[in-house]
Write a protein that holds these residues in place. Structure first.
Motif, PDB file in Angstrom:
ATOM      1  N   ILE A  56     -12.303 -11.572  15.960  1.00 34.70           N
ATOM      2  CA  ILE A  56     -11.774 -12.814  15.029  1.00 34.70           C
ATOM      3  C   ILE A  56     -11.104 -12.340  13.866  1.00 34.70           C
ATOM      4  O   ILE A  56     -10.434 -12.983  13.280  1.00 34.70           O
ATOM      5  N   THR A  77      -8.762 -16.238  19.822  1.00 36.08           N
ATOM      6  CA  THR A  77      -9.696 -17.368  19.979  1.00 36.08           C
ATOM      7  C   THR A  77      -9.694 -18.382  18.798  1.00 36.08           C
ATOM      8  O   THR A  77     -10.260 -19.412  18.769  1.00 36.08           O
ATOM      9  N   LEU A  78      -8.943 -17.852  17.699  1.00 32.09           N
ATOM     10  CA  LEU A  78      -8.865 -18.892  16.677  1.00 32.09           C
ATOM     11  C   LEU A  78      -7.980 -20.292  17.192  1.00 32.09           C
ATOM     12  O   LEU A  78      -8.191 -21.310  16.498  1.00 32.09           O
ATOM     13  N   GLY A  87     -10.666 -22.680  18.568  1.00 31.15           N
ATOM     14  CA  GLY A  87     -12.007 -22.678  17.599  1.00 31.15           C
ATOM     15  C   GLY A  87     -12.434 -24.150  17.706  1.00 31.15           C
ATOM     16  O   GLY A  87     -11.828 -25.052  18.058  1.00 31.15           O
ATOM     17  N   GLU A 138      -7.826 -11.331  14.617  1.00 32.89           N
ATOM     18  CA  GLU A 138      -6.772 -12.581  14.622  1.00 32.89           C
ATOM     19  C   GLU A 138      -6.623 -13.547  13.469  1.00 32.89           C
ATOM     20  O   GLU A 138      -5.529 -13.942  13.035  1.00 32.89           O
ATOM     21  N   LEU A 183     -16.666 -19.060  14.362  1.00 27.00           N
ATOM     22  CA  LEU A 183     -16.985 -17.928  15.492  1.00 27.00           C
ATOM     23  C   LEU A 183     -17.818 -18.670  16.544  1.00 27.00           C
ATOM     24  O   LEU A 183     -18.942 -19.103  16.292  1.00 27.00           O
TER      25      LEU A 183
END
Length: 201
Positions: free
Chosen positions: A2, A123-124, A127, A5, A166
């Motif tokens: 993360i 993954t952002l 989220g 990213e 996260l």
């Protein structure tokens, strides 16, 4: 991942500010000096502080269901973190271009309360909440010591915070019970009672 990213997403947002041949350097000022020697101009980004942000997102796990409504996994609560960056610019052409780069970075950051979806990576992009931007926030400690520690001349800097979520990995449900075995309490003869078997649900 993360953190990488988040930095890559900021890099994407700042890309339009760069002049031809310019680049965004992500790393500490100590490592930037050798990089800048080969680049005429650009923007530096250094992640120097990470803090967890108390939120009201809740602390309970939740069910993840498929289209039929069956529980296929369990998801934990998202946790929000504040990432503090130091941003600076450089130019071998002129001091004016260096100031213009810093001004352009401030303007593009101030124009967005959160990172645009087109800038998000990994993954952002999935989220639980937006990646919120705050340029020049109040109350942050001065990063001036970074330059002296690296043996470099002090440069004008801009601090920016990025708040990201996260999200923990989901956990698969426990396997379904296919068969149950029950044994009764021992009888007066000392032997166990009959074993009963049946299909579980």
């Amino acid at each position: 991942m993360i953190l990488t990213e988040a930095t890559d997403s900021l890099r994407r947002l700042l890309q339009p500010v760069l002049p031809d041949g310019g680049s965004v350097f992500a790393g500490s000022p100590a490592h930037w000096a050798s990089f800048a020697a080969a680049q005429q101009s650009g923007i530096g980004l250094f992640l120097h502080r990470i803090e967890e942000v108390p939120t009201g997102m809740g602390s309970d796990w939740h069910d993840v269901r498929d289209e039929a409504g069956r529980v296929v996994a369990r998801g934990g609560p998202a946790r929000r973190f504040r990432l503090s960056y130091v941003l600076w610019t450089w130019s071998e052409r002129s001091p004016e271009e260096e100031t213009q780069l810093l001004s352009g970075a401030l303007e593009i950051l101030a124009a967005h309360r959160q990172l645009p979806a087109s800038c998000l990576t990994g993954t952002l992009a999935q989220g639980a909440g937006p990646a919120r931007l705050t340029p020049a926030p109040e109350g942050l400690a001065s990063p001036d010591g970074l330059w002296g520690a690296a043996g470099l001349v002090h440069r004008s800097t801009l601090q920016v915070t990025l708040s990201v979520d996260l999200v923990p990995d989901t956990v698969g449900p426990a396997p379904l019970v296919q068969e149950r075995r029950l044994r009764t309490a021992p009888t007066s003869s000392g032997r166990g009672g009959p074993v009963r078997t049946g299909q579980g649900r």
